[in-house]
Design a protein around this motif. Structure first.
Motif, PDB file in Angstrom:
ATOM      1  N   ILE A  72       0.857  -1.184   0.000  1.00  0.00           N
ATOM      2  CA  ILE A  72       0.000   0.000   0.000  1.00  0.00           C
ATOM      3  C   ILE A  72       0.889   1.228   0.000  1.00  0.00           C
ATOM      4  O   ILE A  72       1.758   1.373   0.862  1.00  0.00           O
TER       5      ILE A  72
ATOM      6  N   ILE B 142      -2.753   0.714  -4.360  1.00  0.00           N
ATOM      7  CA  ILE B 142      -2.754  -0.557  -3.632  1.00  0.00           C
ATOM      8  C   ILE B 142      -2.375  -1.665  -4.613  1.00  0.00           C
ATOM      9  O   ILE B 142      -2.974  -1.777  -5.693  1.00  0.00           O
TER      10      ILE B 142
ATOM     11  N   ILE C   5      -8.436  -1.466   1.369  1.00  0.00           N
ATOM     12  CA  ILE C   5      -7.717  -2.678   0.936  1.00  0.00           C
ATOM     13  C   ILE C   5      -8.669  -3.622   0.211  1.00  0.00           C
ATOM     14  O   ILE C   5      -8.334  -4.201  -0.815  1.00  0.00           O
TER      15      ILE C   5
END
Ligand SMILES: Nc1ncnc2c1ncn2[C@@H]1O[C@H](COP(=O)(O)OP(=O)(O)OP(=O)(O)O)[C@@H](O)[C@H]1O
Length: 249
Positions: A6, A60, A49
């Motif tokens: 990330i 991401i 996420i």
């Protein structure tokens, strides 16, 4: 190589910056905990996420692929599984029947009228494996609604494993549990992590669970990363103690 990467992710809600430039890298096979006081941005971060939110900025990567704009179902198909704080099971079906649903889906069977015998056997075998893994074989024929809260959550986690994910996102798995249930849940998570080599990212409030299980810990506060390190490093961090552990103790 990191399974989950990330880079500098932010999420704005109007003027509120819920997640502010957060970066995090989780290697395959690791158990990474995300902790922080109420309102720190943990749930929002999980939503980023798993694809429920698209970040205002940042990227991401999952398994080397940029998934920033992918919807949740495509991330699930790539091997990401998520459980929620709210238990999502069918209370009037047995544990075995609940597990059978995602296993059949994973085998592409739900809408098929005729299922070859060998495939039926594979499905049954996988259901029994999951029951065994979760220590739920003795409860297999009980309705889930009759089980203790901890066993219900265990059922839900096992359901999320039907697709054989590589990354499991657990949102407060011990929420609302007493000491014994919390202990059992921590043991289940450790078992999944070790026996299935599952990479796990976990939001959790219970410090005993976190310091027992996690390889690494990220501490969020007011949407930012306050600290990241091993459990020992986090426990020794004065900054963390002041901002979080001190308050939680
Ligand atoms: N959909 C939304 N719209 C507007 N604001 C939101 C939304 N979701 C979260 N927020 C705000 O973003 C901030 C972070 O919330 P979030 O739920 O991510 O924190 P948290 O660390 O998970 O907290 P908790 O431990 O209480 O669950 C809070 O101020 C919250 O009010």
């Amino acid at each position: 190589m990191s399974l989950l990467q990330i880079d500098n992710v932010s999420q704005h809600f109007g003027n509120l910056v819920a997640v502010n430039g957060v970066s995090l890298s989780v290697d395959a096979g690791r158990l990474h905990a995300v902790i922080g006081p109420n309102g720190a941005g943990k749930t929002t971060f999980f939503n980023l996420i798993s694809g429920f939110f698209r970040p205002t900025s940042g990227r991401i990567f999952f398994d080397g692929r940029d998934v920033t704009l992918l919807p949740p179902d495509e991330r699930v198909a790539m091997g990401m599984a998520r459980t929620f704080q709210i238990t999502e099971i069918f209370p009037e079906l047995t544990v075995r029947e609940n597990l059978r649903i995602p296993v059949e889906l994973a085998h592409g069977l739900r809408l098929k009228l005729r299922v070859p015998k060998d495939v039926q056997e594979q499905v049954s075998q996988r259901v029994e494996e999951l029951l065994d893994l979760g220590g739920l074989s003795a409860h297999a024929d009980r309705m889930v609604g009759e089980l203790a809260h901890g066993d219900q959550r265990a059922t839900e986690i096992l359901m999320s494993l039907a697709l054989r994910p590589r990354l499991l996102l657990l949102d407060e798995p011990t929420a609302g549990m007493g000491n014994q249930e919390t202990y059992n849940m921590a043991r289940l998570i450790r078992r999944l992590h070790q026996s299935q080599s599952l990479t796990i990212v976990l939001i959790e409030h219970d410090m005993r669970v976190i310091f027992n299980l996690a390889d690494r810990i990220t501490v969020l506060a007011e949407g930012r990363v306050l600290a990241e390190g091993s459990p020992d490093e986090i426990a020794a961090s004065e900054q963390v103690q002041t901002a979080y552990l001190g308050k939680a103790a």
